[in-house]
Design a protein around this motif. Structure first.
Motif, PDB file in Angstrom:
ATOM      1  N   VAL A 177       1.384   6.647  -6.822  1.00  0.00           N
ATOM      2  CA  VAL A 177       0.914   7.727  -7.699  1.00  0.00           C
ATOM      3  C   VAL A 177       0.830   9.027  -6.899  1.00  0.00           C
ATOM      4  CG1 VAL A 177      -0.315   6.319  -9.393  1.00  0.00           C
ATOM      5  CG2 VAL A 177      -1.493   7.047  -7.329  1.00  0.00           C
ATOM      6  N   HIS A 178       0.968  10.130  -7.608  1.00  0.00           N
ATOM      7  CA  HIS A 178       1.034  11.429  -6.952  1.00  0.00           C
ATOM      8  C   HIS A 178       0.307  12.463  -7.794  1.00  0.00           C
ATOM      9  CE1 HIS A 178       3.318  15.343  -6.584  1.00  0.00           C
ATOM     10  NE2 HIS A 178       2.772  15.192  -5.390  1.00  0.00           N
ATOM     11  N   LYS A 179      -0.323  13.404  -7.113  1.00  0.00           N
ATOM     12  CA  LYS A 179      -0.992  14.500  -7.828  1.00  0.00           C
ATOM     13  C   LYS A 179      -0.802  15.774  -7.021  1.00  0.00           C
ATOM     14  CE  LYS A 179      -5.564  15.211  -7.705  1.00  0.00           C
ATOM     15  NZ  LYS A 179      -5.850  16.636  -7.622  1.00  0.00           N
ATOM     16  N   GLU A 180      -0.420  16.824  -7.723  1.00  0.00           N
ATOM     17  CA  GLU A 180      -0.393  18.135  -7.066  1.00  0.00           C
ATOM     18  C   GLU A 180      -1.838  18.516  -6.756  1.00  0.00           C
ATOM     19  OE1 GLU A 180       2.289  19.962  -6.283  1.00  0.00           O
ATOM     20  OE2 GLU A 180       3.616  18.404  -7.079  1.00  0.00           O
ATOM     21  N   LEU A 181      -2.027  19.230  -5.651  1.00  0.00           N
ATOM     22  CA  LEU A 181      -3.403  19.511  -5.232  1.00  0.00           C
ATOM     23  C   LEU A 181      -4.163  20.356  -6.263  1.00  0.00           C
ATOM     24  CD1 LEU A 181      -2.984  20.083  -1.392  1.00  0.00           C
ATOM     25  CD2 LEU A 181      -3.834  18.072  -2.590  1.00  0.00           C
ATOM     26  N   ASN A 182      -3.434  21.242  -6.924  1.00  0.00           N
ATOM     27  CA  ASN A 182      -4.114  22.111  -7.877  1.00  0.00           C
ATOM     28  C   ASN A 182      -4.044  21.579  -9.308  1.00  0.00           C
ATOM     29  OD1 ASN A 182      -1.465  22.406  -8.223  1.00  0.00           O
ATOM     30  ND2 ASN A 182      -1.373  24.613  -7.796  1.00  0.00           N
ATOM     31  N   SER A 183      -3.743  20.318  -9.417  1.00  0.00           N
ATOM     32  CA  SER A 183      -3.619  19.737 -10.768  1.00  0.00           C
ATOM     33  C   SER A 183      -4.584  18.557 -10.897  1.00  0.00           C
ATOM     34  CB  SER A 183      -2.179  19.265 -10.986  1.00  0.00           C
ATOM     35  OG  SER A 183      -2.127  18.311 -11.998  1.00  0.00           O
ATOM     36  N   ASN A 184      -4.879  18.205 -12.117  1.00  0.00           N
ATOM     37  CA  ASN A 184      -5.731  17.034 -12.342  1.00  0.00           C
ATOM     38  C   ASN A 184      -4.926  15.851 -12.859  1.00  0.00           C
ATOM     39  OD1 ASN A 184      -8.202  18.128 -11.601  1.00  0.00           O
ATOM     40  ND2 ASN A 184      -8.341  19.215 -13.562  1.00  0.00           N
ATOM     41  N   ARG A 185      -3.632  16.052 -12.979  1.00  0.00           N
ATOM     42  CA  ARG A 185      -2.800  15.026 -13.598  1.00  0.00           C
ATOM     43  C   ARG A 185      -2.152  14.114 -12.533  1.00  0.00           C
ATOM     44  NH1 ARG A 185       2.463  15.644 -15.639  1.00  0.00           N
ATOM     45  NH2 ARG A 185       2.989  13.914 -17.013  1.00  0.00           N
ATOM     46  N   TRP A 186      -2.336  12.835 -12.725  1.00  0.00           N
ATOM     47  CA  TRP A 186      -1.731  11.857 -11.817  1.00  0.00           C
ATOM     48  C   TRP A 186      -0.412  11.382 -12.409  1.00  0.00           C
ATOM     49  CZ3 TRP A 186      -3.423  10.820  -7.026  1.00  0.00           C
ATOM     50  CH2 TRP A 186      -4.727  11.211  -6.699  1.00  0.00           C
ATOM     51  N   ASN A 187       0.622  11.389 -11.575  1.00  0.00           N
ATOM     52  CA  ASN A 187       1.930  10.901 -12.021  1.00  0.00           C
ATOM     53  C   ASN A 187       2.216   9.547 -11.373  1.00  0.00           C
ATOM     54  OD1 ASN A 187       2.610  13.341 -13.384  1.00  0.00           O
ATOM     55  ND2 ASN A 187       2.885  14.239 -11.356  1.00  0.00           N
ATOM     56  N   ARG A 188       2.598   8.640 -12.194  1.00  0.00           N
ATOM     57  CA  ARG A 188       2.962   7.325 -11.640  1.00  0.00           C
ATOM     58  C   ARG A 188       4.474   7.286 -11.440  1.00  0.00           C
ATOM     59  NH1 ARG A 188       0.303   1.569 -12.633  1.00  0.00           N
ATOM     60  NH2 ARG A 188       1.710   0.497 -11.238  1.00  0.00           N
ATOM     61  N   ILE A 189       4.898   6.952 -10.216  1.00  0.00           N
ATOM     62  CA  ILE A 189       6.338   6.934  -9.918  1.00  0.00           C
ATOM     63  C   ILE A 189       6.820   5.475  -9.902  1.00  0.00           C
ATOM     64  CG2 ILE A 189       8.077   7.450  -8.125  1.00  0.00           C
ATOM     65  CD1 ILE A 189       5.482   9.660  -7.687  1.00  0.00           C
ATOM     66  N   ASP A 190       7.835   5.225 -10.696  1.00  0.00           N
ATOM     67  CA  ASP A 190       8.352   3.858 -10.780  1.00  0.00           C
ATOM     68  C   ASP A 190       9.459   3.673  -9.752  1.00  0.00           C
ATOM     69  OD1 ASP A 190       9.048   1.350 -11.476  1.00  0.00           O
ATOM     70  OD2 ASP A 190      10.005   1.879 -13.382  1.00  0.00           O
ATOM     71  N   LEU A 191       9.185   2.833  -8.772  1.00  0.00           N
ATOM     72  CA  LEU A 191      10.189   2.573  -7.730  1.00  0.00           C
ATOM     73  C   LEU A 191      11.027   1.339  -8.054  1.00  0.00           C
ATOM     74  CD1 LEU A 191       8.011   3.307  -4.582  1.00  0.00           C
ATOM     75  CD2 LEU A 191       9.697   4.790  -5.630  1.00  0.00           C
ATOM     76  N   GLY A 192      10.761   0.739  -9.177  1.00  0.00           N
ATOM     77  CA  GLY A 192      11.601  -0.367  -9.647  1.00  0.00           C
ATOM     78  C   GLY A 192      11.288  -1.710  -9.038  1.00  0.00           C
ATOM     79  N   GLY A 193      10.156  -1.865  -8.395  1.00  0.00           N
ATOM     80  CA  GLY A 193       9.815  -3.168  -7.828  1.00  0.00           C
ATOM     81  C   GLY A 193       8.341  -3.451  -8.011  1.00  0.00           C
ATOM     82  N   LYS A 194       7.969  -4.700  -7.761  1.00  0.00           N
ATOM     83  CA  LYS A 194       6.564  -5.072  -7.939  1.00  0.00           C
ATOM     84  C   LYS A 194       5.946  -5.532  -6.623  1.00  0.00           C
ATOM     85  CE  LYS A 194       6.459  -4.358 -12.377  1.00  0.00           C
ATOM     86  NZ  LYS A 194       5.645  -3.262 -12.937  1.00  0.00           N
ATOM     87  N   GLN A 195       6.632  -5.275  -5.524  1.00  0.00           N
ATOM     88  CA  GLN A 195       6.081  -5.667  -4.227  1.00  0.00           C
ATOM     89  C   GLN A 195       4.859  -4.819  -3.918  1.00  0.00           C
ATOM     90  OE1 GLN A 195       6.922  -8.024  -2.268  1.00  0.00           O
ATOM     91  NE2 GLN A 195       8.910  -8.644  -3.107  1.00  0.00           N
ATOM     92  N   PRO A 196       3.868  -5.387  -3.222  1.00  0.00           N
ATOM     93  CA  PRO A 196       2.737  -4.562  -2.814  1.00  0.00           C
ATOM     94  C   PRO A 196       3.211  -3.465  -1.865  1.00  0.00           C
ATOM     95  CG  PRO A 196       2.291  -6.893  -2.458  1.00  0.00           C
ATOM     96  CD  PRO A 196       3.745  -6.776  -2.797  1.00  0.00           C
ATOM     97  N   LEU A 197       2.779  -2.247  -2.142  1.00  0.00           N
ATOM     98  CA  LEU A 197       3.072  -1.128  -1.237  1.00  0.00           C
ATOM     99  C   LEU A 197       1.803  -0.875  -0.440  1.00  0.00           C
ATOM    100  CD1 LEU A 197       5.070   1.147  -3.716  1.00  0.00           C
ATOM    101  CD2 LEU A 197       5.937  -0.562  -2.120  1.00  0.00           C
ATOM    102  N   ASN A 198       1.889  -1.078   0.866  1.00  0.00           N
ATOM    103  CA  ASN A 198       0.673  -1.130   1.681  1.00  0.00           C
ATOM    104  C   ASN A 198       0.325   0.181   2.364  1.00  0.00           C
ATOM    105  OD1 ASN A 198       0.628  -3.814   0.962  1.00  0.00           O
ATOM    106  ND2 ASN A 198       1.732  -4.468   2.797  1.00  0.00           N
ATOM    107  N   ALA A 199       1.295   1.034   2.621  1.00  0.00           N
ATOM    108  CA  ALA A 199       0.980   2.266   3.363  1.00  0.00           C
ATOM    109  C   ALA A 199       2.014   3.338   3.069  1.00  0.00           C
ATOM    110  CB  ALA A 199       0.940   1.978   4.856  1.00  0.00           C
ATOM    111  N   ILE A 200       1.575   4.585   3.280  1.00  0.00           N
ATOM    112  CA  ILE A 200       2.479   5.717   3.070  1.00  0.00           C
ATOM    113  C   ILE A 200       2.232   6.754   4.167  1.00  0.00           C
ATOM    114  CG2 ILE A 200       0.833   6.761   1.421  1.00  0.00           C
ATOM    115  CD1 ILE A 200       3.326   7.970  -0.018  1.00  0.00           C
TER     116      ILE A 200
END
Lengths: 326, 767
Positions: A266-289
Motif C-alpha cells: 500500500v502507498h500514500k502520498e505524504l500530503n494525501s489521506n488516501r491509501w492506494n493498494r498496488i496489486d503485484l499479482g501474487g499472494k506471497q507474504p511481502l516482508n520488507a521494503i
C-alpha cells in the motif's frame, strides 16, 4: 609444453567461471526478511538460513555473501556502501566494513532473537529483540549496553532520527520513546489495548518517523498508528492493508510505502489521506521494503524480490516466488 | 537322428494328433478362465530396498496409489459457493469410494484441512470448509484469507492464481479396483463439469483405469492385425494349407501358452498383450519356413508323407535351435526380481517351447492330411530369381563392399543411439498413452498449476520414541528439503518441519521472521505437542506418527522421466550420506518416484545381464548345432548388431527402457537369430549338393530367404494396425517391431550370406 599450459589455463578459467556462476545463483527457496538500498544501485537482502544476497547493479544480478551463520537474519541496516549491520535469531549480529566481502560475527550480551537494527553511523546503533530487550553500542559493537523493559514483550521495530531521539515498537501495541540515545525510555500512550480478545489489541511490527513530528507504526490485521506531534498522540486506523498484517514501511517517491501478508503493498502520498493498494499479482507474504531515490525493492517469502525503478510507478518481479507454480 | 524322429512321428501321426487335440481342448478350457488384470505389486522389484520401505510405510505415510483431481474454473476464481460445492461433492464421493484410505484424503472440504490460529486460550484449529461450504460473502472471504495465509494449502491445494483446486486421495493396494474407481470418479466429475468448470484426473490408478477403458479398442486392433496377417498369408501363399496350417500352429501355441499361464496361477496383464503377439509372430515365422520347405520337398518327392518327413528332418536342427534360443532368451527375463517380468519370463518360455509341438510336430503331420498343393509357377519363379539375384550380391566384390559399408553405418548409428537410451520413461506424461490423450493433457494441466503429481517420500526413522522432537532432526529435515528444492524438477515439499515453522510463526502473531525451527528441545517438543493437540486423531498421521518416532518428507516431482528419477534419487542419497544423524535415519525411496527408481535400477541390471546371457546362450547353441566356433561368432555378431540397433531406434524415438518395453526387446531380438539360422542352414544344405559357395549362397537365400521375406512382410502388414491403437506404447512397439523385423530380414538376406561367403566357415564348407 606451451599447449599444455594454455590448456591448463583454459581448464582453470572454465572451472573458476563455473564456481563463480554457481555462487551467483541464490537459493530461490529461502524467505527474505529485510532489504537495504544505498546510492540507488547497491542492494542487500537478508533472510532465512543466514542468507545474505547482494546486487551492485540495481538487482540485475546477485551474489551470495557469506555471513558464516545458518540462523535467520531478520534485519539489515546499511549506513553507507561499506558499513552494514545485520541482526538475527539467537543473538546473531553481523558487521561488515567492506560492503559485505567479509562479514564479521559480533558478540553481544544476549542470545535472544533480535528483530530490528539501526545505526546512524558506523559506531552508534541500536538493536531490538524479544523479551523486551534493546541493546546499543557507541563503539561499533565493541561494547554493548542492554536495556530491558522487563515485560517480556517482543520488540520488532526501531526508528532513530538522530543519536538522541528514537522510538521502539512491538508487542501489545507498545511504543517507547527515548530522548537521550537510549539511556531512558518512556512508554507512549497509543490507545491500544492488551489481550488478543480485544478489537483494539495490537502487535506492532514496524515503526518509522520521517521527521520529529510525523511517525507511523504498523502491525496486526493491517492496522496503523500515526502521529503528527512526535508521539504525544497516536491515531489508530484499521485495515490499512486490508486484514493482512503490515510488516514493514519505507519512505520514498514523495510518499510512504507499506508491505505485508498476502502480497500487500500500500502507498500514500505524504500530503494525501488516501491509501492506494498496488496489486503485484501474487499472494506471497511481502516482508520488507526499501526505497532509494528512484529504485525500490520489496522482498518476501520463497525468494520473492520485486523492483521499481521509477519511484513506485511500475513494479516488476525479479525472482518470482511463484516459480514452482509455473 | 532327426530323420528317424520324423519318420516315427509321421508313422504315429494319428495318435499324436489325438493327444495334441485333447491337450489343446484342456488348455483352451484353462485359457478361458484366465484373469485379465494388473497387479501393481507385480510391477515392483520385490527384494529392492525401496519396495520394502514402501510396504512398511504405505498405510501410514501413503503409498503410490494416489489420484489427483484438479478442478479449474475459466472465469473468476474458485471462491464462490457453486464452485466450492463441487469440491465438496467430489470429496464426499471419494470418502465413500471403496478402497480409499480415509486418512489420506486431502481436500479443502475435508475435516483435517484446518486453519490454525493462536488465541488467548491456546491454538485453535478449525476446518476450513467442513462440514459446510460457506454461503455468505463474509464466509467466503474468510475462507479465501485462510487459504492464502496457509502454505500447506496455497500452492498445494489451491493454485497460486486461485483458479484451481486439487483433491488428493490415496487408495489401499489390496482393495484397489481400477475399473470401478475409474468409472466412479469419471462419472462424478463429468456430472459436475459445466461451461466454466473443468476437471482433470490423474494418478496411477486412473492411468490403469484408462487402460482397461481402452481394452476393447486394443482388442479390436489385435483382431484387425490378425485378419491382416491372414490376408497377407493368403496373398503370398495362395493355397489352403499354407494359410490354415500356420494359423493352426499359432492357435495351438496361444492356447497352450494361455492355459499354462492360468495353471501357474498367473494373471494376464493387458499391457503385456504385445508379448503373446510377438510369440505368435515367431510361431508363424517357423510355420511359414515349414510350409515352404514342405512345398520344396513335395515338389521333389511327390509324396506328402515323405515330404513331411523330409521337411521336418531338414528343418529340425535350425528350428529346434531357434526355438530353444527363443525360449531361453525369454526365460532370462525371469532373472529380474520384478514379479511381472518373472511371470512373463516363465510363461513366455513355456509358450515358446510349445512351438516344438505346434510347429515341429503338428505342422508336418497336418501337411499329410491336406490336399496336394497347386502352384503358380510363374509368380513363384519370379520371386525365386529375384532372391537368387540378391543372394548373388553376397558373392560379388562390388556389392560385398556396399553391404559391408551399410553394416558399418548401422553399427556406428547403433553405437551413437545406444548411448542416449533412457532407462525408465523418457517423456513427462505417461508413455503408455498418446501425448494428446485425456490423461496426458490432464497431467500437463495439473503439473502446470501444482507442484507435481509424482511423490518421493523420504522416511525419517527415529532411533527411539520422541526422536523427531530433537531440533537436530528437524533441522536436518529442513536442510534436506532446501537441498532438494534447489533442483527445479522438485516442485514442492511437505513435512512436519514446515508445520513446526508455521506454528512457531502463528504463535508469534504470524510474523514471518519466526518461521524457523527453534534450536532447543523444549521449544520443538512444545511445538510438536501443540500441533498434535490442535487436531483430531489422524490429522497429522500422514506426516508424523503419534510416538514422534517416524516422520516423512514428501517431495512433489514434476515428472517421472528416467533421468529425473535418477537425478532426484542421487541428490537425496548424497544428502543422506553426507548428513548422518545421531537421532534418526533418513531413508529415501517411498512413493511412486522411489518405486520407479527401484524398478529402473533392476531393469538396468536385467538388461545388461540379459544381453550377456542371451549372447552366451546363442553362442553355445550355434557352436553345438553347427559344431563350429565360427558359427557361434557369426550369429553373435548379427545378434549384437540387431540388439544395439533396436535400442538405438528406441532412444532416437524417445522410447525408454522400462518394464513394458524390455520383454518386447528380448523377444524381438530372437527373430534375427531365427531368420539367420534358417538361411545359413539352407546354404549349408545347398553347399553339400553343389560344392560351390557362389551357387549355394544364392540358392540358400532364394529358398529359405523366401519364407523370411514372407514372414517379415506379413508381420509388418499386420503390425501397421497397431499404429491406430489408443495406447501409444502399443503403437510404438508396433513400429519398433517393424524396424526390428526389417533389420533382421536385411541382415539375414545380405549380411550373413556375405559373411559366409567371405569367411567360408568350416561348418558350411566341411566335407
Amino acid at each position: 609444453m606451451k599447449k599444455l599450459i594454455i590448456f591448463a589455463l583454459v581448464v582453470a578459467c572454465f572451472f573458476s567461471y563455473s564456481a563463480k556462476a554457481e555462487e551467483q545463483d541464490p537459493s530461490y527457496v529461502d524467505d527474505f526478511y529485510d532489504v537495504s538500498i544505498i546510492d540507488d544501485h547497491l542492494i542487500w537482502i537478508v533472510g532465512s538460513h543466514g542468507t545474505i544476497l547482494h546486487s551492485s547493479n540495481r538487482g540485475e544480478s546477485w551474489v551470495v555473501q557469506k555471513g558464516g551463520t545458518e540462523d535467520s537474519l531478520s534485519s539489515i541496516w546499511a549506513i553507507d556502501a561499506k558499513h552494514l549491520w545485520i541482526a538475527g535469531t539467537y543473538g546473531t549480529v553481523l558487521r561488515t566494513e567492506d560492503g559485505g566481502r567479509k562479514w564479521e560475527k559480533i558478540s553481544t550480551p544476549t542470545k535472544d532473537h533480535l528483530f530490528s537494527v539501526q545505526f546512524i553511523n558506523p559506531q552508534r546503533g541500536w538493536i531490538a529483540g524479544e523479551r523486551g530487550i534493546i541493546i546499543d553500542t557507541e563503539n561499533g559493537g565493541g561494547k554493548w549496553r542492554t536495556h530491558s523493559f522487563g515485560n517480556d514483550a517482543l520488540l520488532y521495530g526501531v526508528s532513530f532520527l538522530d543519536s538522541q531521539h528514537g522510538y521502539i515498537a512491538g508487542e501489545f501495541g507498545n511504543i517507547y520513546h527515548t530522548p537521550d540515545g537510549g539511556k531512558t525510555w518512556k512508554q507512549q500512550v497509543t490507545g491500544i489495548e492488551e489481550g488478543l480478545l480485544s478489537e483494539r489489541s495490537q502487535c506492532l511490527f514496524d515503526i518509522l518517523f520521517r521527521d520529529k513530528d510525523h511517525g507511523y507504526a504498523v502491525g496486526l490485521d493491517g492496522g496503523m498508528l500515526n502521529t503528527n506531534d512526535g508521539g504525544r498522540n497516536w491515531k489508530y486506523t484499521r485495515e490499512v492493508g486490508g486484514k493482512n498484517h503490515l510488516l514493514d514501511m519505507a519512505l520514498g517517491g514523495q510518499g510512504i510505502w507499506m508491505v505485508g501478508q498476502r502480497g500487500t503493498l500500500v502507498h500514500k502520498e505524504l500530503n494525501s489521506n488516501r491509501w492506494n493498494r498496488i496489486d503485484l499479482g501474487g499472494k506471497q507474504p511481502l516482508n520488507a521494503i526499501a526505497m532509494g531515490k528512484k529504485l525500490g525493492i520489496v522482498v518476501g517469502s520463497n525468494g520473492t524480490v520485486i523492483r521499481t525503478e521509477d519511484e513506485g510507478a511500475h513494479w516488476e518481479i525479479l525472482k518470482p516466488a511463484d516459480r514452482r507454480g509455473k | 537322428m532327426s530323420k528317424k524322429f520324423s519318420e516315427l512321428l509321421i508313422r504315429w501321426r494319428g495318435s499324436v494328433t489325438i493327444v495334441v487335440f485333447i491337450l489343446t481342448v484342456f488348455f483352451a478350457n484353462c485359457a478361458y478362465k484366465i484373469e485379465l488384470s494388473t497387479a501393481f505389486k507385480d510391477l515392483l522389484p520385490k527384494d529392492h530396498f525401496n519396495t520394502k520401505l514402501h510396504q512398511e510405510f504405505q498405510n501410514t505415510f501413503g503409498g503410490a496409489h494416489v489420484i489427483y483431481i484438479m478442478m479449474e474454473v475459466k472465469k473468476g476464481d474458485i471462491f464462490n459457493y457453486q464452485t466450492l460445492s463441487k469440491i465438496k461433492e467430489v470429496t464426499d464421493v471419494l470418502e465413500l469410494t471403496r478402497g480409499v484410505n480415509p486418512y489420506q484424503i486431502h481436500s479443502l472440504s475435508r475435516h483435517n484441512v484446518k486453519d490454525i490460529k493462536a488465541t488467548s486460550w491456546g491454538l485453535e484449529a478449525t476446518p476450513l470448509m467442513h462440514p459446510y461450504v460457506p454461503k455468505t460473502p463474509e464466509g467466503i472471504e474468510k475462507l479465501r484469507d485462510a487459504v492464502y495465509a496457509n502454505e500447506f494449502i496455497y500452492g498445494h491445494m489451491v493454485s497460486k492464481d486461485g483458479k484451481s483446486s486439487l483433491i488428493r486421495a490415496e487408495f489401499l493396494e489390496d482393495k484397489l479396483d481400477y475399473t470401478y474407481l475409474f468409472n466412479r470418479v469419471m462419472q462424478t466429475v463429468k456430472k459436475l463439469e459445466d461451461g466454466n468448470t473443468s476437471f482433470y484426473v490423474v494418478g496411477e490408478p486412473i492411468l490403469y483405469g484408462w487402460l482397461y477403458h481402452n481394452l476393447s479398442d486394443i482388442l479390436w486392433v489385435m483382431g484387425a492385425t490378425a485378419l491382416a496377417i491372414i490376408f497377407a498369408l493368403w496373398f503370398f501363399l495362395r493355397r489352403l494349407e499354407g494359410i490354415v496350417i500356420p494359423l493352426i500352429s499359432t492357435s495351438i501355441t496361444a492356447i497352450w501358452g494361455l492355459g499354462t499361464t492360468y495353471l501357474l496361477g498367473f494373471n494376464f496383464d493387458p499391457l503385456t498383450l504385445v508379448v503373446p503377439f510377438v510369440i505368435a509372430a515367431r510361431t508363424l515365422s517357423h510355420s511359414v519356413q515349414m510350409a515352404e520347405r514342405f512345398e520344396a520337398e513335395y515338389k521333389g518327392l511327390g509324396d506328402k508323407k515323405a515330404a513331411a518327413s523330409a521337411s521336418l528332418a531338414a528343418l529340425f536342427p535350425p528350428a529346434f535351435v531357434a526355438i530353444i534360443t527363443d525360449a531361453v532368451g525369454v526365460l532370462i527375463i525371469a532373472t529380474a526380481s520384478i514379479p511381472l517380468l518373472q511371470k512373463l519370463g516363465v510363461t513366455g518360455c513355456i509358450w515358446m517351447m510349445t512351438d516344438v509341438i505346434s510347429v515341429m510336430i503338428m505342422a508336418p503331420i497336418l501337411y499329410t492330411y491336406f490336399p496336394i498343393p497347386k502352384k503358380e509357377e510363374k509368380r513363384e519363379s519370379r520371386l525365386f530369381h529375384s532372391l537368387q539375384t540378391i543372394g548373388s550380391w553376397s558373392c560379388q566384390r562390388n556389392t560385398q563392399f556396399i553391404i559391408g559399408a551399410v553394416a558399418f553405418a548401422v553399427v556406428i548409428f547403433s553405437a551413437y543411439g545406444f548411448q542416449h537410451l533412457v532407462v525408465g520413461d523418457s517423456r513427462p506424461g505417461t508413455p503408455l498413452l498418446w501425448p494428446d490423450s485425456v490423461y496426458n493433457r490432464a497431467m500437463d494441466a495439473v503439473n502446470s498449476k501444482f507442484p507435481g503429481t509424482n511423490q518421493l517420500v523420504v522416511v525419517v526413522r527415529g532411533n527411539k520414541v520422541q526422536a523427531i522432537k530433537e531440533p537436530e532432526v528437524l533441522h536436518e529435515m529442513e536442510n534436506f528439503q532446501r537441498e532438494m528444492m534447489k533442483d527445479p524438477k522438485v516442485g514442492g515439499a511437505v513435512s512436519t518441519t514446515l508445520m513446526v515453522k508455521k506454528l512457531n510463526e502463528t504463535l508469534h502473531y504470524g510474523h514471518p521472521v519466526w518461521k524457523f525451527v527453534p534450536n532447543d528441545r523444549v521449544s520443538t517438543g512444545n511445538l510438536l505437542q501443540e500441533l498434535s493437540g490442535s487436531g483430531e486423531p489422524g490429522d497429522f498421521e500422514s506426516l508424523i506418527d503419534w510416538g514422534y518416532q517416524y516422520a516423512n518428507i514428501t517431495f512433489f516431482i514434476k515428472d517421472h522421466k528416467g533421468g529425473t528419477i535418477r537425478e532426484v534419487m542421487d541428490r537425496s542419497k548424497e544428502f543422506i550420506a553426507a548428513h548422518p544423524s545421531a537421532y534418526a535415519k533418513f531413508e529415501s525411496g517411498c512413493g511412486l518416484i522411489g518405486l520407479l527408481a527401484g524398478a529402473n535400477e533392476i531393469i538396468t541390471k536385467t538388461n545388461d545381464f540379459n544381453l550377456v546371457a542371451i549372447l552366451s546362450f546363442v553362442f553355445i547353441c550355434c557352436v553345438i548345432a553347427f559344431r563350429s566356433f565360427f558359427a557361434g561368432v557369426i550369429f553373435v555378431i548379427s545378434l549384437i548388431i540387431a540388439n544395439f540397433f533396436t535400442m538405438s531406434v528406441m532412444s532416437l524415438a524417445g522410447v525408454g527402457l522400462n518394464i513394458n518395453t524390455i520383454p518386447v526387446i528380448s523377444l524381438g531380438i530372437g527373430l534375427g537369430v531365427d531368420y539367420g539360422l534358417y538361411i545359413v542352414s539352407r546354404i549349408k544344405d545347398e553347399y553339400a549338393t553343389v560344392k560351390d559357395l557362389s551357387i549355394a549362397v544364392p540358392l540358400g537365400v532364394a529358398t529359405a530367404g523366401k519364407a523370411v521375406l514372407y514372414t517379415a512382410v506379413l508381420m509388418t502388414f499386420g503390425l501397421a494396425f497397431w499404429y491406430f491403437s489408443p495406447l501409444r506404447f502399443q503403437a510404438e512397439m508396433g513400429v519398433l517391431l517393424c524396424i526390428v523385423l526389417m533389420m533382421n530380414t536385411l541382415g539375414a538376406l545380405f549380411l550373413l550370406p556375405t559373411l559366409i561367403f567371405l569367411i567360408k566357415p568350416g561348418f558350411v564348407v566341411r566335407r
